[in-house]
Design a protein around this motif. Structure first.
Motif, PDB file in Angstrom:
ATOM      1  N   MET A 134       4.618   2.236   2.615  1.00 12.65           N
ATOM      2  CA  MET A 134       3.950   1.973   1.348  1.00 12.65           C
ATOM      3  C   MET A 134       2.567   2.631   1.337  1.00 12.65           C
ATOM      4  O   MET A 134       1.914   2.717   2.367  1.00 12.65           O
ATOM      5  N   HIS A 135       2.148   3.081   0.183  1.00 15.15           N
ATOM      6  CA  HIS A 135       0.816   3.659   0.012  1.00 15.15           C
ATOM      7  C   HIS A 135      -0.238   2.633   0.443  1.00 15.15           C
ATOM      8  O   HIS A 135      -0.113   1.440   0.141  1.00 15.15           O
ATOM      9  N   GLU A 136      -1.285   3.087   1.123  1.00 12.90           N
ATOM     10  CA  GLU A 136      -2.312   2.195   1.663  1.00 12.90           C
ATOM     11  C   GLU A 136      -2.986   1.346   0.596  1.00 12.90           C
ATOM     12  O   GLU A 136      -3.261   0.165   0.809  1.00 12.90           O
ATOM     13  N   GLY A 137      -3.265   1.933  -0.541  1.00 16.70           N
ATOM     14  CA  GLY A 137      -3.911   1.187  -1.623  1.00 16.70           C
ATOM     15  C   GLY A 137      -2.998   0.135  -2.222  1.00 16.70           C
ATOM     16  O   GLY A 137      -3.418  -0.999  -2.479  1.00 16.70           O
ATOM     17  N   ILE A 138      -1.750   0.490  -2.428  1.00 13.95           N
ATOM     18  CA  ILE A 138      -0.781  -0.445  -2.996  1.00 13.95           C
ATOM     19  C   ILE A 138      -0.487  -1.575  -2.015  1.00 13.95           C
ATOM     20  O   ILE A 138      -0.344  -2.738  -2.407  1.00 13.95           O
ATOM     21  N   ALA A 139      -0.442  -1.270  -0.727  1.00 15.89           N
ATOM     22  CA  ALA A 139      -0.164  -2.278   0.300  1.00 15.89           C
ATOM     23  C   ALA A 139      -1.236  -3.358   0.358  1.00 15.89           C
ATOM     24  O   ALA A 139      -0.978  -4.479   0.811  1.00 15.89           O
ATOM     25  N   GLN A 140      -2.435  -3.038  -0.115  1.00 15.02           N
ATOM     26  CA  GLN A 140      -3.508  -4.036  -0.125  1.00 15.02           C
ATOM     27  C   GLN A 140      -3.172  -5.228  -1.032  1.00 15.02           C
ATOM     28  O   GLN A 140      -3.588  -6.349  -0.757  1.00 15.02           O
ATOM     29  N   VAL A 141      -2.396  -4.973  -2.082  1.00 19.93           N
ATOM     30  CA  VAL A 141      -2.090  -6.033  -3.047  1.00 19.93           C
ATOM     31  C   VAL A 141      -1.200  -7.123  -2.431  1.00 19.93           C
ATOM     32  O   VAL A 141      -1.587  -8.301  -2.424  1.00 19.93           O
ATOM     33  N   PRO A 142      -0.015  -6.793  -1.905  1.00 13.37           N
ATOM     34  CA  PRO A 142       0.781  -7.865  -1.289  1.00 13.37           C
ATOM     35  C   PRO A 142       0.096  -8.487  -0.071  1.00 13.37           C
ATOM     36  O   PRO A 142       0.219  -9.690   0.167  1.00 13.37           O
ATOM     37  N   ILE A 200       2.427  -0.438   5.555  1.00  8.09           N
ATOM     38  CA  ILE A 200       2.005   0.961   5.660  1.00  8.09           C
ATOM     39  C   ILE A 200       2.829   1.704   6.704  1.00  8.09           C
ATOM     40  O   ILE A 200       3.387   2.766   6.430  1.00  8.09           O
TER      41      ILE A 200
END
Length: 132
Positions: free
Chosen positions: A94-102, A89
């Motif tokens: 990276m977008h906060e929601g997308i960063a949750q995945v990796p 982040i």
């Protein structure tokens, strides 16, 4: 591979139950979000330990020692997850929601490997144990 799938299934189960406890505490019992969150994570952690001990790794080793190791690995994996999340982040943008995945993948990977080879290692190394 079966062990990895069992580990993932336990993760889904303890997450679902943990969220049920969180929302039940908040909306049925009127507890604060923080107290509800702590209770939900505590219940999820206990379910995760018991299910992984019995179902995923089929351990017969000393429970108190394993439990301590399990909690330590949970904390380590969580802080690695948090570190990756913040790095993606803040440094990568990276977008906060997308960063949750990796970040979640890092948590899952570290948690599985260290549970298999550290927390429940004695059983995993036992040649008399049946293959999972």
């Amino acid at each position: 591979m079966k062990q990895l799938m069992r580990f993932a299934a336990v993760g889904v189960l303890n997450t679902a139950v943990g969220y049920a406890v969180i929302f039940g505490c908040m909306y049925l019992l009127g507890l604060s979000a923080v107290v509800s969150n702590v209770l939900g994570f505590a219940v999820g952690l206990v379910i995760s330990y018991v299910m992984n001990r019995r179902f995923t790794f089929r351990s017969v080793a000393s429970a108190p020692r394993e439990m301590l190791r399990f909690v330590l690995i949970f904390l380590l994996a969580y802080f690695c997850n948090l570190g990756v999340l913040l790095l993606l982040i803040k440094s990568v943008g990276m977008h906060e929601g997308i960063a949750q995945v990796p970040a979640g993948i890092v948590y899952f990977g570290i948690s599985f490997i260290l549970n298999k080879y550290y927390v429940f290692a004695r059983v995993a190394a036992d040649p008399t144990r049946q293959k999972a």
